[in-house]
Design an enzyme around this catalytic site. Structure first.
Site, PDB file in Angstrom:
ATOM      1  N   VAL A 187      -5.199   2.445  -0.006  1.00  0.00           N
ATOM      2  CA  VAL A 187      -5.248   1.770  -1.303  1.00  0.00           C
ATOM      3  C   VAL A 187      -5.777   0.351  -1.123  1.00  0.00           C
ATOM      4  CG1 VAL A 187      -3.911   1.014  -3.302  1.00  0.00           C
ATOM      5  CG2 VAL A 187      -3.377   3.193  -2.195  1.00  0.00           C
ATOM      6  N   ASP A 188      -5.302  -0.345  -0.101  1.00  0.00           N
ATOM      7  CA  ASP A 188      -5.825  -1.692   0.188  1.00  0.00           C
ATOM      8  C   ASP A 188      -7.319  -1.633   0.499  1.00  0.00           C
ATOM      9  OD1 ASP A 188      -3.552  -3.235  -0.154  1.00  0.00           O
ATOM     10  OD2 ASP A 188      -2.864  -2.944   1.896  1.00  0.00           O
ATOM     11  N   THR A 189      -7.710  -0.668   1.308  1.00  0.00           N
ATOM     12  CA  THR A 189      -9.114  -0.551   1.699  1.00  0.00           C
ATOM     13  C   THR A 189     -10.003  -0.294   0.490  1.00  0.00           C
ATOM     14  OG1 THR A 189      -8.523   0.270   3.904  1.00  0.00           O
ATOM     15  CG2 THR A 189     -10.739   0.766   3.118  1.00  0.00           C
ATOM     16  N   ASP A 246       0.792  -1.229   0.000  1.00  0.00           N
ATOM     17  CA  ASP A 246       0.000   0.000   0.000  1.00  0.00           C
ATOM     18  C   ASP A 246       0.830   1.287   0.000  1.00  0.00           C
ATOM     19  OD1 ASP A 246      -1.391   2.251   1.667  1.00  0.00           O
ATOM     20  OD2 ASP A 246      -3.069   1.001   1.005  1.00  0.00           O
TER      21      ASP A 246
END
Length: 388
Positions: A161-163, A133
Site C-alpha cells: 500500500v505504501d509502495t 500499511d
C-alpha cells in the site's frame, strides 16, 4: 520540500529526485526520519545507517530543522518561496499548529503543489486516525484474498500500500506540475493510503462488485486460470503463468506432451481450472525429471521462471546488465550497495547516482544557498537548537 517519513512519502520524493528534482528533506534534528532508527542490518555496522532509511532516501539533501519552533518556521517559509512542491505525511491538522498546512500557505505561495499523504484522507470521520500499511491491507479487503485457500488471510510481505501510494503520489505531482503550466496555479493533492489500497484491489474488487461473491484465496495459484502456479522440479520450484490457449499449447509442446492440448479435461481454461489438481500432478511428474534452470531455458519464450531466493535474484547477471544495482559512497559509512532506479529514458536519463544523506548533511549549504542565511545566522540557530 519533503516533510515525510517512513515509506510512501520518501519513496515518492526519491523517485522525483531520480527524475531530476532537487529534494530538500526536512528532518527532526533529534534522530531524523523514523526509519533511521529502524531495526535490521545497518550499513557501516551497529552505529551505521539503517538499511530501511537507505532504501528510500537516495539523492536528497537532508536539513536538520525543528519547524515546531518559530525560528524554524521562518526558515521553512524562506525555502517555500523557492519551492515548486511540498509533500507531507502528518496526520491532518498537525501542521496547522505551525502555520504550514495547505490553508495557511496556499495564498502565500499560489504556485505551490502541496501533496498530503495520510491514512484516511484530509476529510471525513476517520481523517484523524493513524494508519500503517498492514492495517490498510487488512481494512481494505486486500488481506482477505491473499494466502492459502484453506488458511487465513495474509498481508503482503512488501509494504504494497505504501509502495503504490508512492507511485500514485509521484504521478499526481507530475500531473499537477503539468496542469500549472496552463493554469499558473498550484493545488493540494489529497492521497489516502486507504483509497490507494482500494484502487489496488483491481479486478478482485470488481469480482465482488459485479458478481457479489468474495474472491477465493488461491495461494500461489489463481482461482480463474490454470496452469498458473508454482511447480516442483528436480531441484526447486518454478512459477508458470499460462494465461491463454496459445501459451498452453506452447507449454505442452515444450514439455513433450502436445496431446494435452486436445485432452477434453484441459481443452479450455474453464476445464483446466476445474481439473487443476490433475493437471498439476501430471505437469509436476514431468517437471521433476529436470532442473529448474533447464526448464527455464526450455520455457524461454513462455511466462515461466524459477522461484529465487533474494541472493539468487540479486546475483542474477541480468540485474547487473540492466544497471539495477549500484554502489553509493555514503559520507559517513562508506560504500553501500542499493537497488537503483527502474526508469530508462532515451533522452533524459535519470540520475540515481547520489547516496542517501547523513542526518543534517546539507543543513548549512541549503540555509546559505537557498534560504540566503549568513554563517553567523546559522551559528545562532544551531546554538538555539533550531537546526542540527
Amino acid at each position: 520540500m519533503d516533510f515525510t517519513r517512513v515509506i510512501a512519502g520518501p519513496m515518492c520524493t526519491q523517485m522525483l529526485s531520480d527524475m531530476g528534482a532537487e529534494v530538500i528533506k526536512i528532518e527532526n534534528p533529534d534522530g531524523g526520519d523514523d526509519t533511521r532508527k529502524g531495526a535490521g542490518p545497518r550499513a557501516g555496522g551497529e552505529t551505521g545507517e539503517s538499511h530501511f532509511f537507505m532504501t528510500f532516501n537516495r539523492g536528497k539533501k537532508s536539513v536538520a530543522l525543528d519547524f515546531t519552533k518559530p525560528d524554524g518556521q521562518k526558515i521553512v517559509h524562506k525555502l517555500l518561496e523557492k519551492a515548486d512542491v511540498m509533500i507531507e505525511n502528518f496526520r491532518p491538522g498537525v501542521l496547522k499548529k505551525y502555520g504550514l498546512d495547505w490553508a495557511s500557505v496556499r495564498d502565500k505561495y499560489p504556485k505551490l503543489i502541496y501533496l498530503s499523504i495520510s491514512a484516511y484522507g484530509q476529510t471525513g470521520p476517520l481523517s484523524d486516525r493513524p494508519g500503517y500499511d498492514p492495517v490498510l491491507q487488512a481494512e481494505s479487503g486486500m488481506m482477505s484474498v491473499n494466502g492459502e485457500a484453506n488458511g487465513e488471510g495474509l498481508r503482503h510481505a512488501i509494504a504494497i500500500v505504501d509502495t503504490m501510494t508512492a507511485i500514485h503520489s509521484a504521478s499526481a505531482i507530475n500531473a499537477a506540475l503539468y496542469a500549472r503550466t496552463s493554469t499558473g496555479k498550484g493545488q493540494q493533492i489529497d492521497l489516502a493510503l486507504y483509497d490507494t489500497a482500494l484502487v489496488s484491489l483491481g479486478n478482485m474488487g470488481s469480482y465482488y462488485l459485479i458478481g457479489g461473491d468474495q474472491p477465493r484465496r488461491a495461494g500461489n495459484g489463481h482461482f480463474a486460470s490454470a496452469p498458473n502456479s508454482s511447480f516442483e522440479t528436480s531441484n526447486g520450484k518454478i512459477y508458470m503463468a499460462v494465461a491463454n490457449q496459445k501459451l498452453f499449447a506452447d507449454t505442452c509442446k515444450a514439455m513433450g506432451h502436445p496431446e494435452w492440448v486436445s485432452d477434453p479435461r484441459f481443452s479450455t481454461i474453464a476445464e483446466r481450472v476445474a481439473n487443476k489438481p490433475l493437471l498439476t500432478s501430471m505437469m509436476e511428474e514431468v517437471l521433476k525429471t529436470d532442473t529448474k534452470e533447464n526448464w527455464t531455458q526450455k520455457f524461454r519464450h513462455l511466462p515461466a521462471g524459477p522461484i529465487r531466493t533474494m541472493k539468487e535474484a540479486l546475483d542474477e547477471p541480468e540485474v547487473k546488465r540492466r544497471g539495477m544495482l549500484k554502489t553509493y559512497k555514503h559520507t559517513r559509512v562508506g560504500d553501500v550497495p542499493l537497488i537503483g532506479s527502474n526508469y530508462h529514458f532515451s533522452d533524459t536519463p535519470v540520475d540515481d547516482t547520489h547516496p542517501p544523506p547523513a542526518l543534517g548533511e546539507h543543513t548549512d549549504s541549503v540555509l546559505k544557498d537557498i534560504a540566503g542565511l549568513g554563517a553567523d545566522e546559522i551559528k545562532a540557530l544551531r546554538e538555539k537548537k533550531v537546526v542540527g
